[in-house]
Design an enzyme around this catalytic site. Sequence first.
Site, short mmCIF file in Angstrom:
data_model
loop_
_atom_site.label_atom_id
_atom_site.label_comp_id
_atom_site.label_asym_id
_atom_site.label_seq_id
_atom_site.Cartn_x
_atom_site.Cartn_y
_atom_site.Cartn_z
N TYR A 1 0.83 -1.20 0.00
CA TYR A 1 0.00 0.00 0.00
C TYR A 1 0.87 1.25 0.00
O TYR A 1 0.67 2.17 -0.82
CB TYR A 1 -0.94 0.02 1.21
CG TYR A 1 -1.57 1.38 1.41
CD1 TYR A 1 -2.54 1.86 0.53
CD2 TYR A 1 -1.16 2.22 2.46
CE1 TYR A 1 -3.09 3.13 0.68
CE2 TYR A 1 -1.71 3.48 2.61
CZ TYR A 1 -2.67 3.93 1.73
OH TYR A 1 -3.21 5.19 1.88
N LYS B 1 1.27 4.19 -2.99
CA LYS B 1 1.02 5.61 -2.79
C LYS B 1 2.27 6.43 -3.09
O LYS B 1 2.18 7.57 -3.56
CB LYS B 1 0.54 5.86 -1.36
CG LYS B 1 -0.83 5.28 -1.06
CD LYS B 1 -1.93 5.84 -1.97
CE LYS B 1 -2.30 7.25 -1.62
NZ LYS B 1 -3.48 7.74 -2.40
#
Length: 355
Positions: free
Chosen positions: A144, A148
């Site tokens: 994750y 990002k």
Amino acid sequence: MLVLVTGGTGFVGAHTIAAATAAGHGIRVLARDAAAVERALVPLGVPSDPVEVLIGDVTDPVVVARAVRGVDAVVHAASVYSFDSRRHRETRRTNVRGTELVLDAARRFDVARTVHVSTFGAMLPAAGGVVGPDTPPGTAREPYLASKAAAETVARRHQAQGAPVAITYPPALLGPYDPKVGDQNGRLRNTLRGLMPVWPTGGFPIGDVRDTARLHAELLTAAPTGLDRHFGPGGYLTTRDYVRAVRAATGRDLPTLFLPARPMLPFAYLTGLVQHVWPWHIPAEYGACYVCACDAHPADGATAHGSRPFADTLTDTLRWMHRTGLLTERQVGRAADPGHVGALTAEHAGAAPRA
């Protein structure tokens, strides 16, 4: 102003729509499910008149082009926010490819203002544990955070080329009316259900989703300044302070064991491997532990002002969870005071009273 919001059925996106409509803007939502839009916006009191729904996926270039064409501004909030190892492929596809398509389309159609919703975690790990507007994208290998960071690189490339792109860095967010009970609200709920008796040491910035939504609405018409990178309202808390605040809000003891975050990382990594075959969600996630181990906070003066007290955010969130059946009266403790629960129904992003 007509504003396209991607991710409008999520926590940040829905509250941003509420704040933008309260400011008088018309909204176009790109979503995969029209019913999900209604479920997300009705509890926030958003009228249906200023909201146009376009069905499609943010990773589909044809759909994205159709969504962006004709709007005055874009808020790109579509993102998979999850440390669940079962969602790694979906996370990368949505967070990186979606950002590439939306920001490219915004430039192609000369959109006057684009707000890319990043996260402070996109710059982890940071030297000295301090994150500022000029901190480079992070090098974390956790999927994750890595996704990002990659999306952050895309947004900064557009900025460097002169595109009118603002980047926001929300902290970890709590608050009421979470359509999907995402990562942070889910963690709070698990804490009160007795599923998180062990916490890593360290800490992280945390804030209220309604304050971040207000920042997004303000940026739609704000003139670009400096690097045009904005940390969402909030404050830094250690995990001990976080649990202490939950105890104070509920009046419950919540026995908790705190272990050093870095030694916990190998165990958390193993739980991620187990999660691939275990059908139920395991609260001990590697990514969450990694964030605590980084123990990062925004640089002095980098965080936007206007955040409400964390105790108020907690109380509002707990009352919403109790009222909607996510937590029992026993689990929320004294936060379930019926004399205050009713007042919550009048609040929504952009119109919530300041404490």
